[in-house]
Scaffold this motif. Structure first.
Motif, short mmCIF file in Angstrom:
data_model
loop_
_atom_site.label_atom_id
_atom_site.label_comp_id
_atom_site.label_asym_id
_atom_site.label_seq_id
_atom_site.Cartn_x
_atom_site.Cartn_y
_atom_site.Cartn_z
N VAL A 1 0.84 -1.20 0.00
CA VAL A 1 0.00 0.00 0.00
C VAL A 1 0.87 1.25 0.00
CG1 VAL A 1 -1.77 1.22 1.28
CG2 VAL A 1 -1.87 -1.23 1.10
N MET B 1 1.91 1.88 -3.45
CA MET B 1 0.86 2.52 -4.24
C MET B 1 0.80 4.01 -3.95
SD MET B 1 -2.32 -0.03 -4.37
CE MET B 1 -2.09 -1.65 -3.76
N VAL C 1 8.60 0.21 -10.14
CA VAL C 1 7.61 -0.74 -9.63
C VAL C 1 8.13 -2.17 -9.76
CG1 VAL C 1 5.42 -1.80 -10.23
CG2 VAL C 1 5.56 0.62 -9.88
N TYR D 1 -0.12 2.25 -16.57
CA TYR D 1 -0.48 2.21 -15.14
C TYR D 1 -1.55 1.17 -14.85
CZ TYR D 1 2.42 5.65 -13.01
OH TYR D 1 3.49 6.28 -12.49
N GLU E 1 3.28 5.61 -6.09
CA GLU E 1 2.77 5.73 -7.46
C GLU E 1 1.82 6.92 -7.58
OE1 GLU E 1 3.82 3.92 -10.00
OE2 GLU E 1 5.21 3.27 -8.45
N THR F 1 -7.66 -1.50 -2.04
CA THR F 1 -6.83 -0.33 -2.31
C THR F 1 -6.34 -0.35 -3.75
OG1 THR F 1 -6.13 -0.50 -0.03
CG2 THR F 1 -4.91 0.97 -1.43
N ALA F 2 -5.90 -1.51 -4.20
CA ALA F 2 -5.39 -1.60 -5.57
C ALA F 2 -6.48 -1.26 -6.58
CB ALA F 2 -4.83 -3.00 -5.83
N LEU G 1 -6.56 4.76 -0.36
CA LEU G 1 -5.20 4.43 0.08
C LEU G 1 -5.05 4.63 1.57
CD1 LEU G 1 -2.92 5.99 -2.62
CD2 LEU G 1 -2.86 3.67 -1.87
N PHE H 1 0.79 -5.02 -9.29
CA PHE H 1 0.46 -4.91 -7.87
C PHE H 1 -0.51 -6.02 -7.45
CE2 PHE H 1 2.08 -0.54 -7.74
CZ PHE H 1 2.64 -0.55 -6.49
N MET I 1 -0.57 -1.61 -12.18
CA MET I 1 -1.54 -2.05 -11.18
C MET I 1 -1.80 -3.54 -11.27
SD MET I 1 -1.74 0.56 -9.57
CE MET I 1 -2.73 -0.16 -8.30
N VAL J 1 -7.04 2.45 -6.59
CA VAL J 1 -5.95 3.15 -7.28
C VAL J 1 -6.10 3.00 -8.79
CG1 VAL J 1 -3.46 3.22 -7.58
CG2 VAL J 1 -4.42 3.03 -5.34
#
Lengths: 99, 367
Positions: free
Chosen positions: A29, A32, A72, B76, A35, B45-46, B36, B84, B81, B49
């Motif tokens: 988190v 993120m 990343v 992104y 980012e 959260t992901a 976030l 992520f 993401m 985002v």
């Protein structure tokens, strides 16, 4: 309603990202949040680029995106390898930079 | 900056449609970004985002940067993401931030610093004497990607090459960092089977979740002949998240409220149709529960339910709830390896998933 509106929006987003890094302890988190800070900077870049009428700001934002992608990849690799050794992604538990 | 001087009244401020876009998308972006700070689950959260990134792509297009808007979506939301989310999957979807502070007052200090940063940034943005938008129409010449490419390859070729090197180094670095040499012998399927037999772990596949015709959802545990839930029949991810439907609560709605739950076979009342109310009537006195359960024949389950009630009725005059997690461990998984002692719910998680005993005791925890 000029470029200031975009700057304020970028400021708000940057602040949210920075506060995320400060407050949250989950490494993913937090990442993120980083980012989000990069994206806020990109938004300001694009607003300034349009303000000045040149494309150099867009180029800067483009390079920021490239660097963010590389960052990343490396950062998530670090998180995965940390998780393998420590079984946690909480930054509180990862205070030692060694095994 | 002569171009700034030329600004004229052309596009000094945002048009109405752009204001519309800005306020709608901007508020969505900020609201999603707030996840976030306030969402506990990393997956949520992901996703939030991702919404933020797509909204920012809209804003980029509104800022005369359609190329970067598309790149934003592709890079992104499409790549970063997804990476992520992939890492969250690797690390475990059940990870959620603990809001317990190890440093006292850290959250308040962080929030204070964030508020200070916001004040500084917004103050600077408000005080800055920014002219209006000059517009990129004459620079773009109607083709923004081509104009960007011209500048990129004419003015920034060296930077471009350096970023190419950076990307390669990052990719190789990620591979190097996540690669792990195999220190022990690879455990194959035959080894796993031999190990299960040697340790007395259940050799057959675990029972599937779901109870006959009534419930076949993946989060409903199976029922053993005693009518007890077999926790191991539910996937370990659901158990880890605590999303297993409790069989007790499940059948509660089928039983009348006055019925004590002691010693009841769950299977018989859980069946649909007329069999559901018949055993409930004679269950008022629990001593006669054993013959009563036979008297109420459960059509789908008769071979399993007949021998069960005597054992259940004798042992279960007291409330059967605490005995439930222990019973399936004994009945269904005799010699389960006592691994998998998860921190949150030790009672319900006692029977381990059958695959961990194969892999984990060998070399899993040894780092």
């Amino acid at each position: 309603m000029t470029v200031t509106a975009y700057l304020i929006l970028a400021s708000v987003l940057f602040t949210i990202g920075a506060t995320t890094v400060l407050v949250r302890r989950n490494a993913i988190v937090m990442f993120m949040g980083v980012e989000l800070m990069l994206n806020a900077a990109n938004l300001a870049f694009l607003a300034f680029s349009r303000m000045y009428g040149t494309l150099d700001g867009q180029l800067a934002a483009f390079f920021v995106m490239v660097v963010a992608a590389a960052e990343v990849v490396v950062g998530l690799a670090i998180i995965v390898s940390l998780f393998r050794t420590r079984r946690t992604v909480s930054v509180d538990d990862e205070s030692l930079m060694r095994h | 900056m002569n171009s700034v001087a030329v600004v004229a009244a052309a596009s000094l401020s945002m048009s109405t449609s752009e204001q519309f876009l800005f306020w709608i998308v901007g508020s969505i972006v900020v609201l999603a970004a707030l996840a976030l700070l306030f969402s506990k689950r990393a997956v949520v959260t992901a996703c939030a985002v991702m919404v933020t990134m797509v909204g920012l792509a809209f804003l980029y297009v509104g800022l005369d940067a359609p190329f970067l808007g598309v790149v934003q979506v592709v890079v992104y939301t499409g790549a970063i993401m997804m990476l992520f989310v992939f890492v969250i999957m690797l690390v475990g979807v059940d990870i959620s931030d603990s809001f317990v502070e190890t440093i006292r007052g850290q959250r308040w200090i962080g929030a204070l610093l964030g508020a200070g940063l916001l004040v500084v940034l917004v103050g600077a943005a408000l005080r800055a004497a920014v002219p209006g938008f000059n517009g990129l129409d004459e620079v773009d010449e109607g083709n923004n990607p081509r104009a960007v490419a011209k500048i990129l390859f004419r003015d920034y070729p060296f930077t471009l090459e350096i970023t190419g090197c950076l990307l390669i180094i990052a990719a190789v670095g990620a591979v190097v960092m996540t690669h792990r040499d195999r220190l022990t012998k690879a455990v194959r399927q035959g080894d796993l089977a031999a190990m299960r037999i040697k340790h007395g772990v259940q050799v057959t596949p675990p029972p599937a979740p779901g109870v006959y015709a009534r419930h076949n959802a993946a989060d409903v545990p199976a029922v053993d002949p005693d009518g007890k839930a077999i926790e191991a029949s539910v996937a370990s991810v659901l158990r880890m998240r605590g999303q297993v439907s409790r069989l007790n609560g499940l059948t509660q709605d089928l039983l009348p409220a006055a019925v004590p739950e002691a010693g009841r076979t769950v299977g018989a009342p859980a069946l649909p149709g007329p069999a559901a109310d018949e055993p409930a009537a004679d269950l008022a006195e629990p001593e006669v529960a054993a013959p009563a359960a036979d008297a109420a024949p459960a059509p789908a389950e008769t071979p399993a339910a007949e021998p069960a009630p005597p054992a259940a009725a004798t042992s279960g005059a007291e409330p059967a709830k605490p005995a439930k997690p222990a019973k399936p461990a004994k009945a269904a998984k005799p010699g389960k390896a006592p691994k998998a002692a998860k921190p949150d719910e030790p009672a319900t998680l006692e029977p381990a998933q059958p695959d961990p005993p194969g892999e984990e005791p060998k070399g899993g925890d040894a780092k």
